[in-house]
Scaffold this motif. Sequence first.
Motif, PDB file in Angstrom:
ATOM      1  N   ASP A  73       0.829  -1.208   0.000  1.00 20.82           N
ATOM      2  CA  ASP A  73       0.000   0.000   0.000  1.00 20.82           C
ATOM      3  C   ASP A  73       0.863   1.259   0.000  1.00 20.82           C
ATOM      4  O   ASP A  73       0.547   2.243  -0.685  1.00 20.82           O
ATOM      5  CB  ASP A  73      -0.921   0.007   1.221  1.00 20.82           C
ATOM      6  N   LEU A 186      -3.927   5.389  -4.210  1.00 18.73           N
ATOM      7  CA  LEU A 186      -3.651   3.958  -4.104  1.00 18.73           C
ATOM      8  C   LEU A 186      -4.011   3.231  -5.395  1.00 18.73           C
ATOM      9  O   LEU A 186      -3.262   2.375  -5.880  1.00 18.73           O
ATOM     10  CB  LEU A 186      -4.433   3.350  -2.942  1.00 18.73           C
ATOM     11  N   THR A 190      -1.238   1.408  -7.916  1.00 15.86           N
ATOM     12  CA  THR A 190      -1.209  -0.057  -7.900  1.00 15.86           C
ATOM     13  C   THR A 190      -0.671  -0.638  -9.200  1.00 15.86           C
ATOM     14  O   THR A 190      -0.003  -1.686  -9.211  1.00 15.86           O
ATOM     15  CB  THR A 190      -2.621  -0.609  -7.630  1.00 15.86           C
TER      16      THR A 190
END
Length: 570
Positions: A73, A186, A190
């Motif tokens: 994360d 996020l 990713t």
Amino acid sequence: MSNIAVSSPLGGGAFEAGLVPYPEDVAGEYRAAGYWNGRTLPSELKTAALEHADQTALITPELTLSYRDLFADAESFAAGLLEATSLWPGDAVMFQMGNVAETVVSYLGCLMAGIRPVCTLPQHGVREISVLARHVGARGLILQADFGHGQLPDHARELVSGGVVDEVIVTRGPVFDSAVAYADLLRIGTSMDPAELPYRTLDPGQVAVFQLSGGTTGLPKVAPRLHEEYAYNACAWANKLGWGRGTVALYPLPIMHNAGISVALHPALLSGATLVLAPSASIGTLLDLIEATRPNVIPLVPPALAVRLLKDPRSRETDLSSIKDFIVGGQKLPLEIAERLREVLGIKIRQKFGMAEGMFMVTPPDASEQVRHHTVGAPISPADEILILQPDSDIEVADGEVGELCVRGPYTIRGYYRAERHNAEAFTAEGFYRTGDLARRHVIDDMTCYSIDGRIKDVINRGVEKIHADEVEELIMRHPDVANVALVAMPDEVLGERGCAYLVLETGAQPLTVESLGGFLLAQGLAKYKLPERVESVPSLPLSNVGKVAKKVLRDDIAHKLADELTPDA
């Protein structure tokens, strides 16, 4: 990825304007001795994450994250931050977030993006954030929208419209105007390759994190924590306490504070331990987490929290046997409280001393009660150096005599950021930091240890928070009815100290109350925890023989008044 895989435009840390570096020969000695290793802080953290990938890294009341998931994360946040905002490696970002998982992810993500976290608190007002942001050149702000009464988004809008920051990242609330959602960063990050993140190419002599030390009036006191020394600070603490796999550390105080970073977050993640992050320091929350997670260490307990723990009946009903290390710090713990913790709750305390500027001391677990109850122990590193000097001189005092604590070592800063004038007074010619704390050196049971016996600096220790009197006094003097003011500490059973404002009012002015003065100061942008909690009106302020306000006289006066108020009428 437009901003990824680029080196910081600031270049080598030793050449950054406003930064006082460690002398090259001293840095060489620290590296030769193995205290520093030439690696950046995020590189050290990532290495530990790979080693402990399947271990539990973080527990909050809402979720549990392994090292693998936490750092995945953090890498996604870092990549999204560099792709979806105008922030670059070397930029600084203010934090206004509570003890939630997003805070840890954002902090680690900033490090991995080469962006410098500025460890402010969500309680700081617009004025304080503005002064600090301009001082360190911060361009961004990360905020928790649902913190407190939900005031932070409005504060952020004011900061953006005032040209203080360019970028705002919002978590736990709706995005406004040009702000960016934490979740979107996020998601964007990713799909990107974490191998391209710039943290591996940073200069370890650069600033990794900015820590606030002191008031924000006039010239802020900001401690620039460098990559190598800040990592060593945490490793020395973890090693001294014997942390590793199996260690479960419960931390109930603000994590975005030097204490939270240096005694909890960094040492836990660098040693393979598990950090349990409490959303607040309420006794109910604390006891719930103790029952649920069975921590074996609470690495920093302010005396106020220890007092509340003793007073809560549920503490006697909760199984506290898992806690093997209960470390009290922030200010001196009254002997009576230490003894009651042992007798009533079966808790054996240790005491610590620490500061945003560096130096940590802690009492050994196997030391006698004379050491654990009456001193803060010894430094955590063999390379730490301590002098006890006569105040305003370079003359050492004898063992057992009170003097000013002056410190130097491999994780104590050599100067505040952009503060040349202040540094000339705050550091000796040999690089020792003059802490302003009064201390004694003792030899007990063949051990050299130290006690903290007050302070020279005009600071009020309200729980774990420090309130600098000059900052509050400056704002009080803006009130049209105030001719003069002195803010002093008054004793408090729970918090240790609270602020009392002695006011000299203009002729004909109506008396100010705690409420009316507090309302004025809040309107000036002062944080709520810094508000005076008692007001005394006086015709004039007492002066010393050199014409300065005699604050000792005022401290003695309010202490006597409080004692008289507690004494029942005959």
